[in-house]
Write a protein that holds these residues in place. Structure first.
Motif, PDB file in Angstrom:
ATOM      1  N   MET A   1       2.972  -5.339   5.969  1.00 17.32           N
ATOM      2  CA  MET A   1       1.340  -5.266   5.753  1.00 17.32           C
ATOM      3  C   MET A   1       0.560  -5.589   7.013  1.00 17.32           C
ATOM      4  O   MET A   1       0.359  -7.033   6.985  1.00 17.32           O
ATOM      5  N   ASP A   2       0.096  -4.904   7.779  1.00 20.53           N
ATOM      6  CA  ASP A   2      -1.149  -5.269   8.583  1.00 20.53           C
ATOM      7  C   ASP A   2      -2.113  -5.499   7.821  1.00 20.53           C
ATOM      8  O   ASP A   2      -2.551  -5.045   6.544  1.00 20.53           O
ATOM      9  N   VAL A   3      -2.967  -6.321   8.433  1.00 21.86           N
ATOM     10  CA  VAL A   3      -4.375  -7.029   7.380  1.00 21.86           C
ATOM     11  C   VAL A   3      -5.622  -6.063   7.771  1.00 21.86           C
ATOM     12  O   VAL A   3      -5.957  -5.593   7.034  1.00 21.86           O
ATOM     13  N   GLN A   4      -5.629  -5.828   9.212  1.00 23.44           N
ATOM     14  CA  GLN A   4      -6.841  -5.102   9.623  1.00 23.44           C
ATOM     15  C   GLN A   4      -6.699  -3.618   9.715  1.00 23.44           C
ATOM     16  O   GLN A   4      -5.703  -3.078  10.819  1.00 23.44           O
ATOM     17  N   MET A   5      -7.201  -2.728   8.814  1.00 25.02           N
ATOM     18  CA  MET A   5      -7.052  -1.431   8.866  1.00 25.02           C
ATOM     19  C   MET A   5      -8.235  -0.783   8.138  1.00 25.02           C
ATOM     20  O   MET A   5      -8.766  -1.288   7.578  1.00 25.02           O
ATOM     21  N   PRO A   6      -8.635   0.524   8.870  1.00 20.98           N
ATOM     22  CA  PRO A   6      -9.465   1.505   8.339  1.00 20.98           C
ATOM     23  C   PRO A   6      -9.462   1.745   6.690  1.00 20.98           C
ATOM     24  O   PRO A   6      -8.195   1.685   6.400  1.00 20.98           O
TER      25      PRO A   6
ATOM     26  N   GLU B   1       1.378  -4.732 -12.366  1.00 21.63           N
ATOM     27  CA  GLU B   1       1.158  -5.409 -13.594  1.00 21.63           C
ATOM     28  C   GLU B   1       1.431  -4.672 -14.804  1.00 21.63           C
ATOM     29  O   GLU B   1       1.846  -4.644 -15.851  1.00 21.63           O
ATOM     30  N   ALA B   2       1.191  -3.187 -14.458  1.00 21.47           N
ATOM     31  CA  ALA B   2       1.492  -1.940 -15.428  1.00 21.47           C
ATOM     32  C   ALA B   2       2.891  -1.701 -15.463  1.00 21.47           C
ATOM     33  O   ALA B   2       3.554  -1.518 -16.363  1.00 21.47           O
ATOM     34  N   SER B   3       3.308  -1.429 -14.249  1.00 22.39           N
ATOM     35  CA  SER B   3       4.663  -0.902 -13.891  1.00 22.39           C
ATOM     36  C   SER B   3       5.695  -1.991 -14.189  1.00 22.39           C
ATOM     37  O   SER B   3       7.187  -1.570 -14.107  1.00 22.39           O
ATOM     38  N   GLY B   4       5.501  -3.420 -13.914  1.00 19.45           N
ATOM     39  CA  GLY B   4       6.569  -4.290 -13.848  1.00 19.45           C
ATOM     40  C   GLY B   4       7.092  -4.174 -12.310  1.00 19.45           C
ATOM     41  O   GLY B   4       6.662  -3.683 -11.500  1.00 19.45           O
ATOM     42  N   GLY B   5       7.617  -5.387 -11.860  1.00 15.96           N
ATOM     43  CA  GLY B   5       8.475  -5.556 -10.739  1.00 15.96           C
ATOM     44  C   GLY B   5       7.555  -6.271  -9.678  1.00 15.96           C
ATOM     45  O   GLY B   5       6.421  -6.626 -10.117  1.00 15.96           O
ATOM     46  N   HIS B   6       8.034  -6.512  -8.587  1.00 13.14           N
ATOM     47  CA  HIS B   6       7.293  -7.296  -7.422  1.00 13.14           C
ATOM     48  C   HIS B   6       7.878  -7.032  -6.287  1.00 13.14           C
ATOM     49  O   HIS B   6       8.998  -7.653  -5.859  1.00 13.14           O
ATOM     50  N   ILE B   7       7.420  -6.258  -5.516  1.00  8.17           N
ATOM     51  CA  ILE B   7       7.868  -6.008  -4.278  1.00  8.17           C
ATOM     52  C   ILE B   7       7.483  -6.818  -3.164  1.00  8.17           C
ATOM     53  O   ILE B   7       6.348  -7.193  -3.111  1.00  8.17           O
ATOM     54  N   PRO B   8       8.443  -7.396  -2.377  1.00  8.90           N
ATOM     55  CA  PRO B   8       8.155  -8.478  -1.519  1.00  8.90           C
ATOM     56  C   PRO B   8       7.108  -7.886  -0.271  1.00  8.90           C
ATOM     57  O   PRO B   8       7.369  -6.657   0.077  1.00  8.90           O
ATOM     58  N   ILE B   9       6.057  -8.358   0.006  1.00  2.00           N
ATOM     59  CA  ILE B   9       4.910  -7.931   0.830  1.00  2.00           C
ATOM     60  C   ILE B   9       4.792  -9.002   2.070  1.00  2.00           C
ATOM     61  O   ILE B   9       4.444 -10.493   1.786  1.00  2.00           O
ATOM     62  N   ILE B  10       5.184  -8.710   3.257  1.00  8.93           N
ATOM     63  CA  ILE B  10       4.803  -9.751   4.403  1.00  8.93           C
ATOM     64  C   ILE B  10       3.599  -9.186   5.086  1.00  8.93           C
ATOM     65  O   ILE B  10       3.727  -7.956   5.831  1.00  8.93           O
ATOM     66  N   ALA B  11       2.770  -9.944   5.200  1.00 10.25           N
ATOM     67  CA  ALA B  11       1.250  -9.702   6.056  1.00 10.25           C
ATOM     68  C   ALA B  11       1.898  -9.879   7.438  1.00 10.25           C
ATOM     69  O   ALA B  11       2.399 -10.812   8.029  1.00 10.25           O
ATOM     70  N   MET B  12       1.286  -8.959   8.316  1.00  8.91           N
ATOM     71  CA  MET B  12       1.361  -9.151   9.663  1.00  8.91           C
ATOM     72  C   MET B  12      -0.103  -9.240  10.321  1.00  8.91           C
ATOM     73  O   MET B  12      -0.910  -8.467  10.055  1.00  8.91           O
ATOM     74  N   THR B  13      -0.327 -10.752  10.496  1.00  5.89           N
ATOM     75  CA  THR B  13      -1.960 -10.718  11.109  1.00  5.89           C
ATOM     76  C   THR B  13      -1.927 -11.243  12.508  1.00  5.89           C
ATOM     77  O   THR B  13      -1.263 -12.209  12.854  1.00  5.89           O
ATOM     78  N   ALA B  14      -2.887 -10.736  13.180  1.00  2.00           N
ATOM     79  CA  ALA B  14      -3.309 -11.037  14.415  1.00  2.00           C
ATOM     80  C   ALA B  14      -4.310 -12.222  14.462  1.00  2.00           C
ATOM     81  O   ALA B  14      -3.903 -12.999  15.324  1.00  2.00           O
ATOM     82  N   HIS B  15      -4.855 -12.336  13.387  1.00  7.96           N
ATOM     83  CA  HIS B  15      -5.982 -13.901  13.286  1.00  7.96           C
ATOM     84  C   HIS B  15      -5.196 -14.988  12.790  1.00  7.96           C
ATOM     85  O   HIS B  15      -5.023 -15.183  11.651  1.00  7.96           O
ATOM     86  N   ALA B  16      -4.465 -15.688  13.567  1.00  8.99           N
ATOM     87  CA  ALA B  16      -3.905 -17.033  13.191  1.00  8.99           C
ATOM     88  C   ALA B  16      -4.731 -18.131  12.771  1.00  8.99           C
ATOM     89  O   ALA B  16      -4.955 -19.025  13.488  1.00  8.99           O
TER      90      ALA B  16
END
Ligand code: MN
Length: 174
Positions: free
Chosen positions: A95-100, A116-131
């Motif tokens: 997942m990019d952080v800055q997007m329109p 929360e409604a459907s259950g599950g937890h997909i791993p999300i890895i952020a891709m961030t330019a601002h460190a």
């Protein structure tokens, strides 16, 4: 099923592990399974939803993933990612952080809200330019599991993917 004998049911349960201090939790024990070494994605093909508005970054990340035998589906915006997730399943999200229209934080929050409604937890890895200091905290608060800094480096990306997908349940002897 056989009358008088009973029925056999088979199912697959997918678990995600709580992260602590950036490291995967200890192997899950239960169901009479003996956890072996954690599953790694080396040699395992995963399907990734790549959420990124920048065309150059889309190509770079797709190429890295596809070279390693993974499949990448690109969503150009956060809103598009949420739409795609309504009809397709993925092993993880980059997942990019800055997007329109809907940024990475908003999209992640929306995905977690739906889970929360459907259950599950997909791993999300952020891709961030601002460190920036506090960035990691913000990613975590939005419901992202991990983050990698841009520009994407192959080693860092695959290490994060390994970490996000490290679920020892798969390799358990049952
Ligand atoms: Mn962007």
């Amino acid at each position: 099923s056989e009358p008088g004998k009973g029925s056999a049911f088979h199912f697959t349960a997918r678990f995600s592990l709580q992260q602590k201090d950036g490291w995967p939790a200890a192997p899950v024990k239960g169901g009479g399974c003996v956890p072996q070494t954690p599953t790694t994605i080396v040699g395992k093909r995963v399907t990734v939803l790549l959420v990124e508005d920048n065309v150059v970054n889309q190509k770079l990340a797709s190429r890295l993933l596809e070279k390693a035998g993974h499949t990448a589906v690109v969503a150009e915006t956060g809103r598009r990612a949420v739409e795609i997730l309504e009809s397709q399943t993925f092993d993880l999200i980059l997942m990019d952080v800055q997007m329109p229209d809907m940024d990475g934080f908003e999209a992640t929050a929306e995905i977690r809200r739906r889970e929360e409604a459907s259950g599950g937890h997909i791993p999300i890895i952020a891709m961030t330019a601002h460190a920036m200091v506090g960035d990691q905290e913000r990613c975590r608060e939005a419901g992202m599991d991990l983050y990698v800094s841009k520009p994407i480096r192959t080693e860092e990306l695959f290490a994060a993917m390994e970490q996000a997908l490290a679920v020892s349940v798969d390799s358990a002897i049952c």
